[in-house]
Design a protein around this motif. Structure first.
Motif, PDB file in Angstrom:
ATOM      1  N   VAL A  11      14.619   0.574  -5.945  1.00  0.00           N
ATOM      2  CA  VAL A  11      13.196   0.606  -5.580  1.00  0.00           C
ATOM      3  C   VAL A  11      12.445  -0.334  -6.518  1.00  0.00           C
ATOM      4  O   VAL A  11      12.699  -0.340  -7.724  1.00  0.00           O
ATOM      5  CB  VAL A  11      12.629   2.034  -5.720  1.00  0.00           C
ATOM      6  CG1 VAL A  11      11.135   2.057  -5.409  1.00  0.00           C
ATOM      7  CG2 VAL A  11      13.368   2.987  -4.804  1.00  0.00           C
ATOM      8  N   GLY A  12      11.510  -1.122  -5.941  1.00  0.00           N
ATOM      9  CA  GLY A  12      10.637  -1.944  -6.770  1.00  0.00           C
ATOM     10  C   GLY A  12      11.242  -3.268  -7.161  1.00  0.00           C
ATOM     11  O   GLY A  12      10.874  -3.848  -8.197  1.00  0.00           O
ATOM     12  N   PHE A  13      12.164  -3.792  -6.330  1.00  0.00           N
ATOM     13  CA  PHE A  13      12.665  -5.149  -6.577  1.00  0.00           C
ATOM     14  C   PHE A  13      11.470  -6.102  -6.542  1.00  0.00           C
ATOM     15  O   PHE A  13      10.523  -5.885  -5.780  1.00  0.00           O
ATOM     16  CB  PHE A  13      13.691  -5.505  -5.491  1.00  0.00           C
ATOM     17  CG  PHE A  13      14.335  -6.843  -5.701  1.00  0.00           C
ATOM     18  CD1 PHE A  13      15.334  -7.006  -6.653  1.00  0.00           C
ATOM     19  CD2 PHE A  13      13.928  -7.947  -4.973  1.00  0.00           C
ATOM     20  CE1 PHE A  13      15.916  -8.244  -6.863  1.00  0.00           C
ATOM     21  CE2 PHE A  13      14.508  -9.186  -5.185  1.00  0.00           C
ATOM     22  CZ  PHE A  13      15.499  -9.342  -6.123  1.00  0.00           C
ATOM     23  N   PRO A  14      11.479  -7.185  -7.353  1.00  0.00           N
ATOM     24  CA  PRO A  14      10.311  -8.075  -7.397  1.00  0.00           C
ATOM     25  C   PRO A  14       9.837  -8.482  -6.000  1.00  0.00           C
ATOM     26  O   PRO A  14      10.646  -8.850  -5.140  1.00  0.00           O
ATOM     27  CB  PRO A  14      10.827  -9.283  -8.172  1.00  0.00           C
ATOM     28  CG  PRO A  14      11.885  -8.727  -9.051  1.00  0.00           C
ATOM     29  CD  PRO A  14      12.512  -7.599  -8.293  1.00  0.00           C
ATOM     30  N   GLY A  15       8.531  -8.403  -5.792  1.00  0.00           N
ATOM     31  CA  GLY A  15       7.945  -8.828  -4.521  1.00  0.00           C
ATOM     32  C   GLY A  15       8.013  -7.771  -3.430  1.00  0.00           C
ATOM     33  O   GLY A  15       7.524  -7.996  -2.312  1.00  0.00           O
ATOM     34  N   GLU A  16       8.626  -6.595  -3.706  1.00  0.00           N
ATOM     35  CA  GLU A  16       8.724  -5.539  -2.682  1.00  0.00           C
ATOM     36  C   GLU A  16       7.312  -5.047  -2.326  1.00  0.00           C
ATOM     37  O   GLU A  16       6.570  -4.566  -3.179  1.00  0.00           O
ATOM     38  CB  GLU A  16       9.558  -4.370  -3.206  1.00  0.00           C
ATOM     39  CG  GLU A  16       9.750  -3.254  -2.188  1.00  0.00           C
ATOM     40  CD  GLU A  16      10.328  -1.988  -2.830  1.00  0.00           C
ATOM     41  OE1 GLU A  16      11.526  -1.745  -2.662  1.00  0.00           O
ATOM     42  OE2 GLU A  16       9.556  -1.253  -3.499  1.00  0.00           O
ATOM     43  N   THR A  17       6.947  -5.193  -1.059  1.00  0.00           N
ATOM     44  CA  THR A  17       5.631  -4.718  -0.610  1.00  0.00           C
ATOM     45  C   THR A  17       5.773  -3.296  -0.075  1.00  0.00           C
ATOM     46  O   THR A  17       6.895  -2.805   0.117  1.00  0.00           O
ATOM     47  CB  THR A  17       5.092  -5.596   0.534  1.00  0.00           C
ATOM     48  OG1 THR A  17       6.018  -5.460   1.629  1.00  0.00           O
ATOM     49  CG2 THR A  17       4.961  -7.062   0.123  1.00  0.00           C
ATOM     50  N   GLU A  18       4.623  -2.688   0.222  1.00  0.00           N
ATOM     51  CA  GLU A  18       4.658  -1.345   0.815  1.00  0.00           C
ATOM     52  C   GLU A  18       5.422  -1.382   2.142  1.00  0.00           C
ATOM     53  O   GLU A  18       6.206  -0.486   2.454  1.00  0.00           O
ATOM     54  CB  GLU A  18       3.217  -0.838   0.991  1.00  0.00           C
ATOM     55  CG  GLU A  18       3.080   0.506   1.686  1.00  0.00           C
ATOM     56  CD  GLU A  18       3.778   1.673   0.954  1.00  0.00           C
ATOM     57  OE1 GLU A  18       4.022   1.584  -0.270  1.00  0.00           O
ATOM     58  OE2 GLU A  18       4.105   2.674   1.641  1.00  0.00           O
ATOM     59  N   ASP A  19       5.220  -2.446   2.920  1.00  0.00           N
ATOM     60  CA  ASP A  19       5.940  -2.550   4.198  1.00  0.00           C
ATOM     61  C   ASP A  19       7.451  -2.686   3.977  1.00  0.00           C
ATOM     62  O   ASP A  19       8.252  -2.089   4.708  1.00  0.00           O
ATOM     63  CB  ASP A  19       5.423  -3.744   5.010  1.00  0.00           C
ATOM     64  CG  ASP A  19       4.081  -3.417   5.666  1.00  0.00           C
ATOM     65  OD1 ASP A  19       3.689  -2.226   5.665  1.00  0.00           O
ATOM     66  OD2 ASP A  19       3.424  -4.362   6.160  1.00  0.00           O
ATOM     67  N   ASP A  20       7.824  -3.492   2.983  1.00  0.00           N
ATOM     68  CA  ASP A  20       9.261  -3.611   2.672  1.00  0.00           C
ATOM     69  C   ASP A  20       9.817  -2.229   2.321  1.00  0.00           C
ATOM     70  O   ASP A  20      10.890  -1.832   2.791  1.00  0.00           O
ATOM     71  CB  ASP A  20       9.488  -4.530   1.459  1.00  0.00           C
ATOM     72  CG  ASP A  20       9.189  -5.991   1.752  1.00  0.00           C
ATOM     73  OD1 ASP A  20       9.472  -6.444   2.868  1.00  0.00           O
ATOM     74  OD2 ASP A  20       8.660  -6.665   0.846  1.00  0.00           O
ATOM     75  N   PHE A  21       9.088  -1.509   1.475  1.00  0.00           N
ATOM     76  CA  PHE A  21       9.577  -0.212   1.030  1.00  0.00           C
ATOM     77  C   PHE A  21       9.697   0.759   2.213  1.00  0.00           C
ATOM     78  O   PHE A  21      10.661   1.526   2.306  1.00  0.00           O
ATOM     79  CB  PHE A  21       8.667   0.365  -0.055  1.00  0.00           C
ATOM     80  CG  PHE A  21       9.066   1.755  -0.437  1.00  0.00           C
ATOM     81  CD1 PHE A  21      10.276   1.991  -1.077  1.00  0.00           C
ATOM     82  CD2 PHE A  21       8.257   2.846  -0.127  1.00  0.00           C
ATOM     83  CE1 PHE A  21      10.673   3.286  -1.405  1.00  0.00           C
ATOM     84  CE2 PHE A  21       8.654   4.124  -0.451  1.00  0.00           C
ATOM     85  CZ  PHE A  21       9.855   4.354  -1.087  1.00  0.00           C
TER      86      PHE A  21
END
Ligand code: SAM
Ligand code: SF4
Length: 449
Positions: free
Chosen positions: A291-301
């Motif tokens: 969780v929280g890889f660089p650039g991860e957005t809410e939509d990605d999550f």
């Protein structure tokens, strides 16, 4: 992998005449075998070393401290600078040098970090921690370049062990009383590419499946990009191969997977999960998620949540992204704030715990074969054991010893374990596979209920 290396180091020390002690105050040698996959291991090492220094100071030259493993490989000279009282430092490529370095350390600190593996660790003596289970290394190192991962930098290129050597080791282990092996490699599905140009993992499973007296075969980990039908077919055909697959997904969004350099898409990943579920209907599927890889957005999550819900994992190892030196992603300039990572992480855990509970509840009413692991840590009046699907079961004790088979009827389920009662019906032979419904019903499996 580290546990396996620890067994080898303990084996070499025993061969030198050392005996195991659990009290640091009595030890003449203390070995820290380190991992550097995530940052908190770094921080813990220096705290632990400081604590050990205080004990060493009281022992007036009778104790030597060794730091081995991935962190030693990564930090090289730093350990000497930060903890000059450490006597021996050795990396991941030269485990075999431990006895020599210990003897050299009588003259002063002995530090040796190599860039290439000298001796495959499996060729070294081992002090197995379990009489009935053994780790068996089939390859070391990794040729992939996942942008978050430090393993290639500290463990080097992938080197496969010859099939004949692996089979011979497992035969010997079985002669010594081992009934379950776990095959180890960072990417077991690329096993053998450096031996004859093609992956040989499925063939290896089939060869090991022929070994009389071996009851269970597990492996970790297949990389989803290389996990193909031939392995699934071998899993389905081989009665000793357990109905469990650990298939690390890492993330659910194609954009993030691409930046991680995982070389599969969400769709391809889910197809592989579907393929294995179709071939082995009662298979347990587990995973690793970052969780929280660089650039991860809410939509990605949210896509990670969707994949988690669709794959219906039995369990997941969930990690907050930790920037590691010598990795590409550590230099990405869009690191996600800690508070955002924590909030997403909590949501993922809540979802996975609900799914794990539902997956476990499907077993209520079923009879399961377990191998006893020992006295239950949850309730010392009980025993605990593991099913072929790698689920922990706590059940009433009949005094069975570690490594014994028992049949238990599952009476309760929480998200991280099952509860059961002993039933008649053991056995000696691995049980026939049960067929469980894919979707949670909470009322047990098709066969038993
Ligand atoms: N070879 C395995 C694979 O490709 O799936 C993974 C092995 S890695 C030693 C174990 C797990 O640690 C990974 O699957 C990943 O989820 C986690 N991990 C590795 N690097 C990480 C990092 N920088 N931050 C957080 N988790 C990480
Ligand atoms: Fe690391 Fe990727 Fe190799 Fe796994 S496959 S060890 S995550 S680089």
């Amino acid at each position: 992998m580290n546990e396996h290396d620890s067994e080898r180091m303990a084996g070499m020390l025993e061969a030198e005449g050392y005996v195991k002690t659990t009290a640091a105050e009595e030890a003449s040698v203390v070995v820290f075998n380190t991992c550097c996959i995530r940052e908190n291991a770094d921080q813990r090492l220096y705290g632990n070393l400081g604590h050990m220094k205080r004990i060493k100071d009281l022992r007036e030259g009778e104790m030597r401290i060794v730091v081995a493993g991935c962190l030693a490989q990564k930090d090289k000279d730093l350990i000497q600078q930060r903890a000059p009282y450490v006597d021996v430092v050795l990396g991941t490529h030269n485990l075999a040098s431990l006895p020599r370095l210990l003897s050299e350390s009588h003259e002063g600190p002995a530090f040796e970090i190599l860039e290439q593996t000298e001796v495959f660790p499996s060729a070294l003596p081992a002090r197995r921690t379990s009489p009935w289970h053994a780790w068996v290394s089939i390859s070391i190192g990794c040729n992939n370049s996942c942008t978050f991962c430090i393993v290639p930098a500290v463990r080097g290129r992938e080197i496969s062990r010859r099939t004949g050597e692996i089979v011979a080791e497992v035969e010997q282990l079985v002669d010594d009383g081992v009934i379950e092996v776990t095959l180890l490699g960072q990417n077991v599905n690329s096993y053998g590419r450096d031996l004859d140009g093609r992956p040989l993992f499925a063939k290896l499973l089939r060869e090991l499946d022929r070994i009389e007296g071996l009851e269970r075969i597990r492996f970790t980990s297949p990389h989803p990009k290389d996990f193909r039908a031939d392995t699934v077919e071998a899993m389905a055909d081989c009665s000793r191969v357990c109905e469990h697959i650990h298939l690390p997904v890492q993330a659910g969004s194609d954009r993030v997977l691409k930046r991680m350099k995982r070389a599969y898409t969400r769709r391809r990943y889910l197809e592989k999960v579907a393929m294995v579920r179709q071939a082995i209907p009662d298979v347990a599927v587990t995973t690793d998620i970052i969780v929280g890889f660089p650039g991860e957005t809410e939509d990605d999550f949210k896509e990670t949540l969707e994949v988690t819900a669709e794959a219906r994992y039995d369990a997941a190892y969930t990690f907050q992204y930790s920037p590691r030196p010598m990795t590409e992603a550590a230099d990405f300039d869009d690191q996600v704030p800690k508070a955002v990572v924590q909030e997403r992480f909590d949501r993922l855990i809540a979802l996975q715990q609900r799914i794990s509970l539902e997956q476990n509840q499907r077993h209520i009413g079923c009879s399961e074969e377990v191998i006893v692991e020992g006295v239950s840590k949850k309730d010392p009046s009980k025993l605990s054991g593991r099913t072929r699907t790698n689920k922990l079961v706590h059940f009433d004790s009949d005094g069975a010893r570690e490594g014994a088979f028992r049949t238990v009827r599952i009476t309760g389920a929480l998200h991280h374990y099952l509860e059961g009662v002993l039933t008649d019906g053991r056995n000696g032979e691995p049980r026939a596979r049960l067929t469980l419904p894919l979707v949670a019903s909470g009322t047990g499996c098709n066969t038993c209920s």
